[in-house]
Design an enzyme around this catalytic site. Structure first.
Site, short mmCIF file in Angstrom:
data_model
loop_
_atom_site.label_atom_id
_atom_site.label_comp_id
_atom_site.label_asym_id
_atom_site.label_seq_id
_atom_site.Cartn_x
_atom_site.Cartn_y
_atom_site.Cartn_z
N LYS A 34 0.61 -1.25 0.05
CA LYS A 34 -0.01 0.08 0.00
C LYS A 34 0.87 1.24 -0.10
CE LYS A 34 -1.86 2.76 2.68
NZ LYS A 34 -2.66 3.52 3.30
N LYS A 63 -7.23 8.40 -1.63
CA LYS A 63 -8.53 8.78 -1.23
C LYS A 63 -8.80 10.18 -2.00
CE LYS A 63 -8.06 6.90 3.57
NZ LYS A 63 -6.58 6.60 3.58
O1 C5P Z 1 -0.86 1.74 10.49
P1 C5P Z 1 -1.89 1.29 10.44
O2 C5P Z 1 -2.16 -0.21 10.21
O3 C5P Z 1 -2.86 1.96 11.38
O4 C5P Z 1 -2.16 1.90 8.73
C1 C5P Z 1 -3.63 1.94 8.14
C2 C5P Z 1 -3.27 2.47 6.94
O5 C5P Z 1 -4.68 2.42 6.23
C3 C5P Z 1 -2.99 3.95 6.81
O6 C5P Z 1 -1.90 4.05 5.67
C4 C5P Z 1 -4.06 4.66 6.60
O7 C5P Z 1 -3.99 5.97 5.72
C5 C5P Z 1 -4.91 3.64 5.78
N1 C5P Z 1 -6.53 3.69 5.91
C6 C5P Z 1 -7.17 3.77 7.22
N2 C5P Z 1 -8.48 4.02 7.09
C7 C5P Z 1 -9.27 3.96 5.88
C8 C5P Z 1 -8.49 3.92 4.74
C9 C5P Z 1 -7.18 3.87 4.73
O8 C5P Z 1 -6.49 3.60 8.22
N3 C5P Z 1 -10.53 4.10 5.94
#
Ligand code: C5P
Length: 228
Positions: A34, A63
């Site tokens: 990602k 996004k």
């Molecule tokens: O570090 P962590 O596991 O919390 O990272 C989650 C990732 O998913 C981040 O890069 C964040 O931008 C992304 N994300 C999120 N919630 C969403 C969409 C994407 O946390 N609804």
């Protein structure tokens, strides 16, 4: 589906050296890389090409949310990068989402790619503490109506989303191991919970990349994913 193709590693850093080190270290564990705002802002599309060279499928998490023309034209550029999935915000409405879907497909065709990238509609952020069900359903339906290949939601919403739109792809961030700190996330689930609830792809970032002991975190992830 092979389980590693249900796991995405979030390479959240502004440094391509660190991102590529993680990508190489974790190559056997994750099918998707990602690339989010931070890494994309720092490195641009070059990082996508490098990750593809390593054999990753790419989730570009930008996004997008703007007027339909702007999003459509930006998505067309992204379509040419060779990403598999691009996130767009459902709050932008159906015409904007449709522009993203069409732009992404056009860009891939223009670049001569032999696969069709999919737009995923972000419903509500997993950092939002609570989500109104009617508002969630409205956003989910907007993604479906616009032709998005899937949506982004918290694990707790996957069951409802799958009942309504079984054909769509469910991407679930907000993953934490049992008992871990949620950081800025609110609606969290463990890898096994999210996969068990029907997530097609889960996103894992800091639980691995910022773990005090990344090998132990990977072992936990492997153990949880083994049941799927
Ligand atoms: O570090 P962590 O596991 O919390 O990272 C989650 C990732 O998913 C981040 O890069 C964040 O931008 C992304 N994300 C999120 N919630 C969403 C969409 C994407 O946390 N609804």
């Amino acid at each position: 589906m092979k389980t590693i193709n249900r796991l995405a590693i979030a390479l959240d850093t502004d440094d391509s050296v660190e991102a590529l080190r993680w990508a190489r270290d974790y190559r056997e564990e994750f099918g998707y890389a990602k690339v989010g705002l931070e890494l994309f802002m720092a490195e641009g599309p070059g990082i996508i090409y490098a990750l593809r060279e390593l054999g990753y499928r790419i989730l570009l998490d930008l996004k997008m949310h703007d007027i339909p023309t702007t999003v459509g034209r930006a998505a067309r550029v992204v379509g040419g990068y060779g990403v598999d999935l691009l996130t767009v915000h459902t709050a932008g409405g159906v015409p904007m989402l449709r522009a993203a879907v069409e732009g992404l497909a056009e860009g891939a065709v223009a670049a001569g790619l032999d696969f069709k990238p999919q737009a995923l509609g972000v419903t509500f952020l997993t950092s939002d503490p609570a989500v109104d069900e009617a508002a969630f359903v409205a956003r989910l339906d907007a993604a479906a109506e616009a032709g998005c290949g899937g949506y982004v939601c918290a694990a707790a919403e996957v069951e409802l989303a799958k009942e309504r739109h079984p054909e769509l792809f469910a991407l679930v961030p907000g993953i934490r191991f049992k008992g871990a700190q949620p950081d800025d996330q609110s609606r969290v689930a463990t890898p096994a919970e999210a996969l068990g609830m029907g997530a097609d792809l889960i996103v894992i970032g800091r639980s691995v990349t910022r773990a005090a002991d990344p090998d132990a975190a990977l072992a936990m992830l492997r153990a949880e994913a083994a049941a799927f």
